[in-house]
Design an enzyme around this catalytic site. Structure first.
Site, PDB file in Angstrom:
ATOM      1  N   ASP A  32      -1.718  -7.404  -7.570  1.00  0.00           N
ATOM      2  CA  ASP A  32      -0.312  -7.356  -7.982  1.00  0.00           C
ATOM      3  C   ASP A  32       0.654  -6.907  -6.878  1.00  0.00           C
ATOM      4  O   ASP A  32       1.803  -6.588  -7.156  1.00  0.00           O
ATOM      5  CB  ASP A  32      -0.148  -6.469  -9.223  1.00  0.00           C
ATOM      6  N   ARG A  46       5.949  -5.793  -5.412  1.00  0.00           N
ATOM      7  CA  ARG A  46       5.081  -5.475  -6.551  1.00  0.00           C
ATOM      8  C   ARG A  46       5.491  -6.401  -7.672  1.00  0.00           C
ATOM      9  O   ARG A  46       6.672  -6.522  -7.988  1.00  0.00           O
ATOM     10  CB  ARG A  46       5.290  -4.008  -6.936  1.00  0.00           C
ATOM     11  N   ASP A  51      -0.256  -5.322 -14.384  1.00  0.00           N
ATOM     12  CA  ASP A  51      -1.021  -4.296 -13.680  1.00  0.00           C
ATOM     13  C   ASP A  51      -2.450  -4.796 -13.551  1.00  0.00           C
ATOM     14  O   ASP A  51      -3.157  -4.929 -14.555  1.00  0.00           O
ATOM     15  CB  ASP A  51      -0.980  -2.976 -14.442  1.00  0.00           C
ATOM     16  N   THR A  52      -2.857  -5.108 -12.326  1.00  0.00           N
ATOM     17  CA  THR A  52      -4.225  -5.561 -12.097  1.00  0.00           C
ATOM     18  C   THR A  52      -5.093  -4.346 -11.763  1.00  0.00           C
ATOM     19  O   THR A  52      -4.592  -3.334 -11.257  1.00  0.00           O
ATOM     20  CB  THR A  52      -4.302  -6.581 -10.946  1.00  0.00           C
ATOM     21  N   GLU A  54      -7.393  -1.776  -9.845  1.00  0.00           N
ATOM     22  CA  GLU A  54      -7.299  -1.331  -8.453  1.00  0.00           C
ATOM     23  C   GLU A  54      -8.429  -1.860  -7.575  1.00  0.00           C
ATOM     24  O   GLU A  54      -9.570  -1.962  -8.021  1.00  0.00           O
ATOM     25  CB  GLU A  54      -7.303   0.200  -8.381  1.00  0.00           C
ATOM     26  N   ARG A  97       8.718  -0.524  -2.875  1.00  0.00           N
ATOM     27  CA  ARG A  97       8.324  -1.928  -2.936  1.00  0.00           C
ATOM     28  C   ARG A  97       9.376  -2.677  -3.741  1.00  0.00           C
ATOM     29  O   ARG A  97       9.883  -2.164  -4.747  1.00  0.00           O
ATOM     30  CB  ARG A  97       6.963  -2.092  -3.610  1.00  0.00           C
TER      31      ARG A  97
END
Length: 153
Positions: A32, A46, A51-52, A54, A97
Site C-alpha cells: 500500500d 500511501r 491496509d495491506t 506488513e 506521505r
C-alpha cells in the site's frame, strides 16, 4: 496546479470531483505504499482506504499474506508505469506521505483491486472517506468468498 485527466476511465465513480494528476511509478515499497514522480517531484504515497499486511515495517514482523499483497502491487505498478493520482480532503499522513487513490491508465482502480482480490483490509480514516462505504462492501465480499488473505490468514 493540478490537472484533471478526463481521458482515463474509472471502475469506481465518486459523487464529487476530486483533484487528480498524472504520475509515474518509481518503485513499490510494499502493498500500500509506492514512490511516484509527480509534478516533477519524487513523492512517497500511501494508498487511501486500504491496509495491506506488513512486509517492511521496521518494528513489526512480516504479516500473513503481506508478501502476496506486495507482489501484487509490484506486478501492477512496474517502474515507469503511468498512473492517475486522485487525492481526497487531507493531503498527507503523519509520516508526510501523500495520500492517494491510484488508477492505471486503463481505468483500473488499484486501491479497489487490492480489496477485491483479498490483498488488503478496508481502512477508513476521516476526512479521506470518499470511497469508504464502497471499500467496506468490497472487503465484505472478499471475506465472505474467502478470497486472498481471508482464506489464508
Amino acid at each position: 496546479m493540478l490537472t484533471i485527466v478526463s481521458s482515463l476511465g474509472s471502475s469506481c465513480s465518486s459523487k464529487q470531483q476530486l483533484p487528480s494528476d498524472v504520475a509515474t511509478v518509481i518503485k513499490v515499497i510494499d502493498g500500500d505504499t509506492v514512490v511516484l514522480r509527480l509534478q516533477g517531484a519524487v513523492e512517497t504515497v500511501r494508498l487511501i482506504g486500504v491496509d495491506t499486511p506488513e512486509t517492511v515495517h521496521p518494528t513489526k514482523p512480516v504479516e500473513c499474506f503481506g508478501p502476496e499483497a506486495s507482489a501484487f502491487t509490484h506486478s501492477v505498478l512496474n517502474p515507469k508505469t503511468r498512473v492517475r493520482v486522485q487525492r481526497d480532503l487531507e493531503a498527507r499522513d503523519r509520516y508526510q506521505r501523500l495520500l492517494v487513490y491510484l488508477y492505471l491508465t486503463d481505468g483500473t482502480f488499484v486501491n479497489q483491486e487490492l480489496l477485491r482480490l483479498g490483498f488488503a483490509r478496508a481502512m477508513s480514516i476521516a476526512p479521506n472517506t470518499t470511497f469508504s462505504t464502497k471499500f467496506a462492501s468490497i472487503e465484505t465480499a472478499a471475506r465472505e468468498n474467502q478470497i486472498g488473505l481471508w482464506l489464508k490468514c
